[in-house]
Design an enzyme around this catalytic site. Structure first.
Site, PDB file in Angstrom:
ATOM      1  N   THR A  98       0.865  -1.171   0.000  1.00  0.00           N
ATOM      2  CA  THR A  98       0.000   0.000   0.000  1.00  0.00           C
ATOM      3  C   THR A  98       0.904   1.224   0.000  1.00  0.00           C
ATOM      4  O   THR A  98       1.640   1.466   0.963  1.00  0.00           O
ATOM      5  CB  THR A  98      -0.928   0.017   1.226  1.00  0.00           C
ATOM      6  OG1 THR A  98      -1.767  -1.145   1.175  1.00  0.00           O
ATOM      7  CG2 THR A  98      -1.799   1.265   1.229  1.00  0.00           C
ATOM      8  N   LYS A 173      -7.080   1.484  -3.129  1.00  0.00           N
ATOM      9  CA  LYS A 173      -6.711   1.056  -1.771  1.00  0.00           C
ATOM     10  C   LYS A 173      -6.897   2.190  -0.770  1.00  0.00           C
ATOM     11  O   LYS A 173      -7.285   1.969   0.375  1.00  0.00           O
ATOM     12  CB  LYS A 173      -5.267   0.556  -1.744  1.00  0.00           C
ATOM     13  CG  LYS A 173      -4.820   0.026  -0.373  1.00  0.00           C
ATOM     14  CD  LYS A 173      -5.662  -1.142   0.112  1.00  0.00           C
ATOM     15  CE  LYS A 173      -5.295  -1.579   1.540  1.00  0.00           C
ATOM     16  NZ  LYS A 173      -4.018  -2.273   1.631  1.00  0.00           N
ATOM     17  N   LYS A 241       0.492   4.772   8.492  1.00  0.00           N
ATOM     18  CA  LYS A 241       1.135   5.149   7.219  1.00  0.00           C
ATOM     19  C   LYS A 241       0.109   5.270   6.112  1.00  0.00           C
ATOM     20  O   LYS A 241       0.097   6.248   5.346  1.00  0.00           O
ATOM     21  CB  LYS A 241       2.195   4.108   6.862  1.00  0.00           C
ATOM     22  CG  LYS A 241       2.852   4.273   5.499  1.00  0.00           C
ATOM     23  CD  LYS A 241       2.209   3.418   4.397  1.00  0.00           C
ATOM     24  CE  LYS A 241       2.358   1.943   4.662  1.00  0.00           C
ATOM     25  NZ  LYS A 241       1.809   1.127   3.543  1.00  0.00           N
TER      26      LYS A 241
END
Length: 291
Positions: A98, A173, A241
């Protein structure tokens, strides 16, 4: 696709299961991880160990990577010791980390200069989805490349879709993580509320998960919250993150995401208390400890 020699970098919580599925599918798989012991079981099961990403790149026809952060992706792919400089023309590379949509687009463009085909293909489903080969895989790139790699991706996931050009997988995502962020707050709040009200949490969970409140987070992570199981299926530090990338991307698009901003704040508070390596379901602790 005929059986390919596959290189896989990132044998962590999810990657280990993904490699097993690739080997069960009949592919020869070479692996690399910064901490070799995390690949020891796979090596015993027949995976080939490579001493560096460059060696793995030279020996693989398809390269899959799933690492922690965008800077890890940059370190792996770029430079004279990186994957692109060492892989042969016609190699397929699939970054399943990701990461930032802009980085996925950069990787696609750089790969093209080397005659290498690139997809960004982040995943969702956590340790359970990886173990059961039921990951959702969100791809960005060229359709012929996606179709060529689909048999490989189908060994690891079920809901596999090409979302658009390079970077589209990462944008998808981010949409996924934005949805999860607020959902995790709702699940944690609901179960904390049920406990405070003196209800049987398991009974409540079994009732509401089949109604409008139903979600993966409720059904899969709710039981872990109740059991006090905060082992990582997906690390808090990695979710923070992801949320930071999503907030940055949303800002670039001119979109406000208040739920996402609050969720990131709560998770950061948990991380500062030493929970960065816990699973995302540890958000439940925040509500129980602050009430």
């Amino acid at each position: 696709m005929a059986k390919k020699s596959i290189g896989f970098i990132g044998t962590g919580v999810m990657g280990t299961s993904m490699v097993r599925h690739l080997m069960k599918g009949g592919h020869h798989v070479a692996v690399y991880n910064r901490t070799k012991r995390k690949a020891d079981d796979l090596i015993k099961e027949g995976a080939q160990w490579c001493a560096s990403p460059a060696q793995l790149a030279r020996e693989s026809e398809v390269i899959l990577t799933i690492v922690g952060y965008p800077h890890d992706v940059e370190e792996l792919y770029f430079g004279k010791d990186g994957i692109l400089a060492n892989a042969g023309q016609g190699t397929y590379v699939v970054d399943m980390t990701t990461s930032k949509p802009a980085l996925a687009q950069q990787l696609y463009n750089e790969a093209k200069k080397y005659g290498i085909y690139a997809l960004d293909a982040p995943v969702s489903g956590g340790d359970t989805g990886a173990r059961e080969a039921k990951l959702a895989i969100m791809a960005g790139g060229d359709e012929p490349v996606f179709k060529e790699l689909l048999p490989v991706l189908e060994l690891m996931g079920e809901n596999i879709r090409l979302q658009g050009d390079a970077g589209a997988g990462q944008y998808t995502k981010m949409a996924n993580q934005i949805a999860i962020a607020s959902t995790m707050m709702g699940v944690s709040e609901a179960l904390a509320y049920a406990k405070k009200a003196g209800l049987d949490q398991e009974n409540v969970l079994q009732t509401i998960e089949t109604g409008a409140a139903g979600s993966f987070s409720l059904s899969k992570l709710g039981p872990r919250m109740i059991a006090g199981d905060f082992a990582p299926g997906f690390y808090i530090k990695h979710f923070i993150k992801d949320m930071a990338i999503a907030i940055e991307s949303a800002d670039e698009l001119g979109l406000k995401t208040p739920g996402l901003v609050v969720a990131k704040k709560l998770y950061q508070e948990l991380a500062e208390k030493g929970e960065e390596n816990s699973g995302t379901q540890a958000l439940y602790k925040y509500y129980m400890e602050n009430s």
